[in-house]
Design an enzyme around this catalytic site. Structure first.
Site, mmCIF file in Angstrom:
data_model
loop_
_atom_site.group_PDB
_atom_site.id
_atom_site.type_symbol
_atom_site.label_atom_id
_atom_site.label_comp_id
_atom_site.label_asym_id
_atom_site.label_seq_id
_atom_site.Cartn_x
_atom_site.Cartn_y
_atom_site.Cartn_z
ATOM 1 N N ASP A 127 2.400 -2.206 2.304
ATOM 2 C CA ASP A 127 3.661 -1.686 1.753
ATOM 3 C C ASP A 127 3.406 -0.963 0.439
ATOM 4 O OD1 ASP A 127 5.249 -2.889 3.768
ATOM 5 O OD2 ASP A 127 4.966 -4.822 2.758
ATOM 6 N N HIS A 128 2.234 -1.168 -0.096
ATOM 7 C CA HIS A 128 1.936 -0.621 -1.426
ATOM 8 C C HIS A 128 0.612 0.128 -1.344
ATOM 9 C CE1 HIS A 128 0.847 -0.576 -5.742
ATOM 10 N NE2 HIS A 128 2.120 -0.769 -5.970
ATOM 11 N N PHE A 129 0.584 1.358 -0.738
ATOM 12 C CA PHE A 129 1.744 2.074 -0.212
ATOM 13 C C PHE A 129 1.445 2.371 1.253
ATOM 14 C CE2 PHE A 129 1.298 2.947 -4.725
ATOM 15 C CZ PHE A 129 2.564 2.698 -5.204
ATOM 16 N N VAL A 143 -3.115 0.487 -2.189
ATOM 17 C CA VAL A 143 -3.608 0.378 -3.562
ATOM 18 C C VAL A 143 -3.242 -1.011 -4.085
ATOM 19 C CG1 VAL A 143 -3.290 1.205 -5.929
ATOM 20 C CG2 VAL A 143 -3.281 2.842 -4.054
#
Lengths: 157, 129
Positions: free
Chosen positions: A33-35, A40
């Site tokens: 989800d990140h990203f 990252v």
């Protein structure tokens, strides 16, 4: 999920300096989800790994007599994104330790490259102030969660 | 005697780093909490930085006394610090402007005692031994 943001210690010099490792893996769910499409490691979690390294260094310097709480991060600088496959090495130096709390300066490297640096202030609090049940403390975390890896690394507490 | 200008400049730097404030905000009369936005944990950070900047030792509670005006200190009646409390403050905080505080000793005014000037005087006295 267990809230361990370091995998093991590789050096531990009581009251002075500790070095720990965090291997960043694509199996960590939050990275998706990140990203999406560009994983990252969030800087907040790098900071948490730094705080765990520095916090245990401070806690151990008082033989875990106090509950060590992350109180303030006066400085944090990220130099480049940390990606899956990176191995972070956190080096925490205890710059101050006293009855009320302590301060550490921590750097994160991937290989020789400096990727992040921080200053972290910790406060000593009572179990009552912290609002947590008796018996839950940093010593438990070290004993239960990290003692194994400390032993595995051949480092004595 | 310690060079006051030099002491002030160093304290200004300490407060800029600890509180993230701008240089021009740090004036002698600025209050740490009201004007510079300090919170309780910042006091510990400030103490660490002062010790390092001036190579001095600041024992717990010496610069920022704890619980002087808390409800259970015995020094507060009807939201005001009592005469005994004010006398205690004079002793524990010799570098603060207790005279001005004594004119309106409301508990809410206690935080205004912590000024940049108070830190300068405190550090000055430490350096002069």
């Amino acid at each position: 999920m267990r809230w361990f943001w370091i995998d093991k210690f590789i050096e531990f010099e009581s009251g002075k300096q500790a070095r720990s490792i965090k291997n960043v893996s694509l199996s960590e769910e939050h990275l998706h989800d990140h990203f999406p499409g560009f994983p990252v490691m969030p800087c907040s979690l790098i900071m948490e790994g730094m705080a765990q390294t520095g916090g245990i260094l401070l806690g151990e310097s008082h033989k875990f007599k106090y509950l060590v709480f992350l109180a303030k991060v006066p400085k944090f600088k990220s130099h480049r994104p940390v990606r899956p496959g990176d191995q972070l090495i956190y080096t925490a130096t205890l710059t101050d330790a006293r009855e009320e709390g302590g301060m550490t300066s921590v750097v994160a490297h991937c290989g020789d490259e400096l990727v992040a640096e921080a200053e972290i202030v910790f406060a000593h609090v009572t179990e009552e102030d912290a609002g947590i049940p008796k018996g839950v403390n940093q010593k438990n975390v070290v004993e239960v969660g990290l003692a194994g890896v400390l032993a595995e690394s051949g480092i004595n507490e | 005697m310690a060079d006051q200008e030099e002491v002030f400049e160093k304290i200004r730097e300490v407060l800029e780093d600890a509180l993230g404030v701008d240089e021009d905000e740090v004036t002698p009369e600025a209050t740490l909490i009201g004007d510079l936005g300090a919170e309780s944990i910042d006091f510990l950070d400030i103490v660490f930085r002062l010790e390092k900047a001036f190579d001095i030792k600041i024992p717990r509670g010496e610069l920022f006394p704890e619980n002087l005006a808390s409800a259970d200190s015995g020094f507060v009646v009807d939201g005001k610090v009592t005469e005994t409390g004010i006398a205690e403050m004079r002793e524990k905080m010799p570098h603060a402007d207790i005279d001005s505080f004594a004119k309106d000793p409301a508990v809410t005014n206690v935080q205004n005692l912590f000024t940049v000037d108070m830190i300068c005087k405190f550090v000055g006295s430490k350096l002069d031994g």
